[in-house]
Design a protein around this motif. Structure first.
Motif, PDB file in Angstrom:
ATOM      1  N   LYS A 121       0.842  -1.192   0.000  1.00 45.60           N
ATOM      2  CA  LYS A 121       0.000   0.000   0.000  1.00 45.60           C
ATOM      3  C   LYS A 121       0.879   1.245   0.000  1.00 45.60           C
ATOM      4  O   LYS A 121       1.890   1.308   0.706  1.00 45.60           O
ATOM      5  CB  LYS A 121      -0.912   0.012   1.229  1.00 45.60           C
ATOM      6  N   ILE A 122       0.511   2.228  -0.817  1.00 43.08           N
ATOM      7  CA  ILE A 122       1.260   3.479  -0.918  1.00 43.08           C
ATOM      8  C   ILE A 122       0.289   4.647  -0.790  1.00 43.08           C
ATOM      9  O   ILE A 122      -0.790   4.639  -1.386  1.00 43.08           O
ATOM     10  CB  ILE A 122       2.005   3.591  -2.267  1.00 43.08           C
ATOM     11  N   ALA A 123       0.685   5.632   0.008  1.00 44.31           N
ATOM     12  CA  ALA A 123      -0.097   6.861   0.122  1.00 44.31           C
ATOM     13  C   ALA A 123       0.863   8.040   0.040  1.00 44.31           C
ATOM     14  O   ALA A 123       2.043   7.922   0.387  1.00 44.31           O
ATOM     15  CB  ALA A 123      -0.875   6.891   1.431  1.00 44.31           C
ATOM     16  N   ILE A 124       0.366   9.175  -0.432  1.00 39.38           N
ATOM     17  CA  ILE A 124       1.181  10.378  -0.579  1.00 39.38           C
ATOM     18  C   ILE A 124       0.656  11.451   0.357  1.00 39.38           C
ATOM     19  O   ILE A 124      -0.556  11.665   0.464  1.00 39.38           O
ATOM     20  CB  ILE A 124       1.161  10.887  -2.036  1.00 39.38           C
ATOM     21  N   GLY A 125       1.567  12.118   1.074  1.00 38.29           N
ATOM     22  CA  GLY A 125       1.174  13.192   1.976  1.00 38.29           C
ATOM     23  C   GLY A 125       2.161  14.346   1.885  1.00 38.29           C
ATOM     24  O   GLY A 125       3.194  14.258   1.207  1.00 38.29           O
ATOM     25  N   THR A 126       1.856  15.449   2.552  1.00 40.44           N
ATOM     26  CA  THR A 126       2.728  16.625   2.555  1.00 40.44           C
ATOM     27  C   THR A 126       2.843  17.173   3.972  1.00 40.44           C
ATOM     28  O   THR A 126       1.946  17.004   4.802  1.00 40.44           O
ATOM     29  CB  THR A 126       2.180  17.732   1.634  1.00 40.44           C
ATOM     30  N   THR A 127       3.977  17.808   4.239  1.00 41.10           N
ATOM     31  CA  THR A 127       4.179  18.542   5.484  1.00 41.10           C
ATOM     32  C   THR A 127       4.776  19.898   5.139  1.00 41.10           C
ATOM     33  O   THR A 127       5.433  20.052   4.103  1.00 41.10           O
ATOM     34  CB  THR A 127       5.131  17.795   6.441  1.00 41.10           C
ATOM     35  N   GLY A 128       4.574  20.888   6.029  1.00 46.05           N
ATOM     36  CA  GLY A 128       5.124  22.210   5.805  1.00 46.05           C
ATOM     37  C   GLY A 128       4.321  22.986   4.778  1.00 46.05           C
ATOM     38  O   GLY A 128       3.279  22.551   4.285  1.00 46.05           O
ATOM     39  N   ALA A 129       4.857  24.153   4.446  1.00 44.38           N
ATOM     40  CA  ALA A 129       4.195  25.024   3.467  1.00 44.38           C
ATOM     41  C   ALA A 129       5.236  25.918   2.825  1.00 44.38           C
ATOM     42  O   ALA A 129       6.326  26.130   3.375  1.00 44.38           O
ATOM     43  CB  ALA A 129       3.110  25.861   4.143  1.00 44.38           C
ATOM     44  N   GLY A 130       4.912  26.439   1.647  1.00 47.15           N
ATOM     45  CA  GLY A 130       5.828  27.342   0.952  1.00 47.15           C
ATOM     46  C   GLY A 130       7.123  26.652   0.586  1.00 47.15           C
ATOM     47  O   GLY A 130       7.132  25.516   0.091  1.00 47.15           O
ATOM     48  N   ASP A 131       8.259  27.321   0.863  1.00 49.72           N
ATOM     49  CA  ASP A 131       9.570  26.769   0.516  1.00 49.72           C
ATOM     50  C   ASP A 131       9.922  25.537   1.347  1.00 49.72           C
ATOM     51  O   ASP A 131      10.799  24.756   0.960  1.00 49.72           O
ATOM     52  CB  ASP A 131      10.654  27.839   0.705  1.00 49.72           C
ATOM     53  N   SER A 132       9.278  25.360   2.505  1.00 50.65           N
ATOM     54  CA  SER A 132       9.587  24.224   3.373  1.00 50.65           C
ATOM     55  C   SER A 132       8.647  23.047   3.154  1.00 50.65           C
ATOM     56  O   SER A 132       8.712  22.056   3.887  1.00 50.65           O
ATOM     57  CB  SER A 132       9.539  24.657   4.845  1.00 50.65           C
ATOM     58  N   LEU A 133       7.782  23.127   2.153  1.00 46.77           N
ATOM     59  CA  LEU A 133       6.851  22.035   1.889  1.00 46.77           C
ATOM     60  C   LEU A 133       7.609  20.787   1.435  1.00 46.77           C
ATOM     61  O   LEU A 133       8.491  20.857   0.584  1.00 46.77           O
ATOM     62  CB  LEU A 133       5.842  22.454   0.821  1.00 46.77           C
ATOM     63  N   ARG A 134       7.239  19.654   1.999  1.00 44.24           N
ATOM     64  CA  ARG A 134       7.854  18.386   1.637  1.00 44.24           C
ATOM     65  C   ARG A 134       6.767  17.361   1.319  1.00 44.24           C
ATOM     66  O   ARG A 134       5.752  17.289   2.008  1.00 44.24           O
ATOM     67  CB  ARG A 134       8.722  17.837   2.776  1.00 44.24           C
ATOM     68  N   GLN A 135       7.015  16.568   0.310  1.00 46.63           N
ATOM     69  CA  GLN A 135       6.125  15.460   0.000  1.00 46.63           C
ATOM     70  C   GLN A 135       6.669  14.172   0.611  1.00 46.63           C
ATOM     71  O   GLN A 135       7.882  13.970   0.686  1.00 46.63           O
ATOM     72  CB  GLN A 135       5.948  15.295  -1.506  1.00 46.63           C
ATOM     73  N   HIS A 136       5.744  13.326   1.036  1.00 50.23           N
ATOM     74  CA  HIS A 136       6.098  12.047   1.660  1.00 50.23           C
ATOM     75  C   HIS A 136       5.361  10.927   0.937  1.00 50.23           C
ATOM     76  O   HIS A 136       4.224  11.093   0.483  1.00 50.23           O
ATOM     77  CB  HIS A 136       5.694  12.024   3.134  1.00 50.23           C
ATOM     78  N   LEU A 137       6.023   9.768   0.865  1.00 50.83           N
ATOM     79  CA  LEU A 137       5.372   8.538   0.429  1.00 50.83           C
ATOM     80  C   LEU A 137       5.347   7.591   1.624  1.00 50.83           C
ATOM     81  O   LEU A 137       6.383   7.331   2.226  1.00 50.83           O
ATOM     82  CB  LEU A 137       6.118   7.877  -0.730  1.00 50.83           C
ATOM     83  N   TYR A 138       4.157   7.102   1.962  1.00 52.82           N
ATOM     84  CA  TYR A 138       4.000   6.192   3.077  1.00 52.82           C
ATOM     85  C   TYR A 138       3.800   4.790   2.516  1.00 52.82           C
ATOM     86  O   TYR A 138       2.885   4.547   1.721  1.00 52.82           O
ATOM     87  CB  TYR A 138       2.823   6.615   3.937  1.00 52.82           C
ATOM     88  N   ILE A 139       4.669   3.875   2.933  1.00 55.08           N
ATOM     89  CA  ILE A 139       4.711   2.533   2.346  1.00 55.08           C
ATOM     90  C   ILE A 139       4.428   1.504   3.431  1.00 55.08           C
ATOM     91  O   ILE A 139       5.004   1.565   4.524  1.00 55.08           O
ATOM     92  CB  ILE A 139       6.077   2.258   1.709  1.00 55.08           C
ATOM     93  N   LYS A 140       3.562   0.536   3.123  1.00 59.40           N
ATOM     94  CA  LYS A 140       3.247  -0.526   4.078  1.00 59.40           C
ATOM     95  C   LYS A 140       2.997  -1.839   3.335  1.00 59.40           C
ATOM     96  O   LYS A 140       2.127  -1.901   2.460  1.00 59.40           O
ATOM     97  CB  LYS A 140       2.023  -0.156   4.913  1.00 59.40           C
ATOM     98  N   PRO A 141       3.733  -2.900   3.671  1.00 57.76           N
ATOM     99  CA  PRO A 141       3.456  -4.221   3.082  1.00 57.76           C
ATOM    100  C   PRO A 141       2.389  -4.934   3.911  1.00 57.76           C
ATOM    101  O   PRO A 141       2.224  -4.668   5.092  1.00 57.76           O
ATOM    102  CB  PRO A 141       4.808  -4.935   3.192  1.00 57.76           C
ATOM    103  N   ASN A 142       1.676  -5.874   3.284  1.00 56.68           N
ATOM    104  CA  ASN A 142       0.663  -6.599   4.042  1.00 56.68           C
ATOM    105  C   ASN A 142       1.143  -7.951   4.548  1.00 56.68           C
ATOM    106  O   ASN A 142       0.399  -8.674   5.209  1.00 56.68           O
ATOM    107  CB  ASN A 142      -0.627  -6.774   3.227  1.00 56.68           C
TER     108      ASN A 142
END
Length: 299
Positions: free
Chosen positions: A119-140
């Motif tokens: 399973k893969i999900a995409i999220g973000t933290t921060g805002a503006g120049d400090s915004l970062r994207q994350h991928l959350y990975i989980k096997p079953n």
């Protein structure tokens, strides 16, 4: 009329021999075709084996494992090298976070080899120049192996995902500032010989380390251990194979294994700080280990 009868008689006599000769010739041609096909098949397998070996060598050379990275708290930080493959260990019922560079965004579809059991999900933290994207990975489930490709507006990441029963990497990111070949210690000597430590006074070097191991011929045993009062240096053979490089642990206050912050600049593994005990293992659960102790304990 007689001539016709004579010709017909001759044909009756010779035709069995002619047909037999034709059958023999066809059998020979079939055998030659079979031999030729077998030869071509053998040549194909030889070429395929050579191609597989070449690809495996390239993959092994391009693969970065946790022992080539350094730690920033709970995060494993790989040194980013274009076209390298980064190993990420996960476990069921637990999420691993892949953190991209600030300002970097996913620019296309994220592709994973096994879509059914991961399973893969995409999220973000921060805002503006400090915004970062994350991928959350989980096997079953455990004992899975697949790959993941992440295209962004700056680069493409290629990950090798493994799921284990108990060991996982909580968070993975990259160090983009320091090329892997330019880390820490510089040397002008050939890589086949240990490079001299520069900018360190010889009187500050401490060599009082004892190494305990069951097998003295381990390919991943350090050749030498010393410190400069601030960092600990483990010297390895420059010919050590990538798959043989160990992971370095320290001991927590409770006596459990704890990953330590270190970086690699062959032939050196450079550990931040001084420790009374260092444990080298190839894999978290492996019983095969090398234990290094400092004769003069840290005060």
């Amino acid at each position: 009329m007689k001539n016709r009868l004579l010709s017909f008689g001759i044909w009756l006599v010779l035709s069995p021999a002619c047909f037999a000769a034709e059958d023999t010739l066809n059998d020979a041609l079939d055998k030659m075709d079979a031999i030729g096909q077998e030869s071509r098949t053998h040549q194909w397998y030889v070429k395929a084996a050579a191609a597989k070996e070449q690809v495996n060598r390239a993959l092994a050379a391009a693969r970065q494992a946790p022992e080539t990275a350094h730690n920033m708290g709970h995060m494993t930080a790989y040194y980013y090298v274009p076209n390298d493959i980064y190993a990420v260990y996960t476990k069921p019922l637990t999420v691993s976070d892949i953190t991209l560079q600030a300002g970097e965004v996913i620019s296309g579809e994220v592709h994973i080899g096994d879509t059914a059991r991961w399973k893969i999900a995409i999220g973000t933290t921060g805002a503006g120049d400090s915004l970062r994207q994350h991928l959350y990975i989980k096997p079953n489930q455990e004992r899975l192996l697949t790959n993941l490709i992440i295209p962004t507006n700056k680069r493409t990441y290629m990950l090798e995902l493994s799921s284990t029963k108990s060991f996982y990497m909580p968070s993975v990111t990259w160090d983009y500032q320091t090329p892997l070949k330019d880390l820490s210690i510089t040397t002008d000597t050939p890589s086949t010989e240990p490079a001299p430590i520069t900018l360190i006074a010889p009187e500050n070097l401490y060599f009082g380390y004892k190494m305990r191991r069951k097998d003295h011929k381990k390919s991943w045993s350090p050749l030498q251990i010393f410190d400069d009062g601030e960092k600990t240096y483990l010297v390895f053979d420059t010919e050590i194979k990538h798959r043989d490089t160990p992971v370095i642990y320290g001991l927590s206050d409770s006596g459990d294994l704890a990953l330590v912050n270190f970086r690699v600049n062959m032939p050196y593994y450079i550990v931040d700080g001084l420790m009374d005990a260092i444990i080298l293992k190839r894999g978290h659960k492996s019983k095969d280990e090398i234990r290094i102790t400092r004769k003069d304990t840290i005060g």
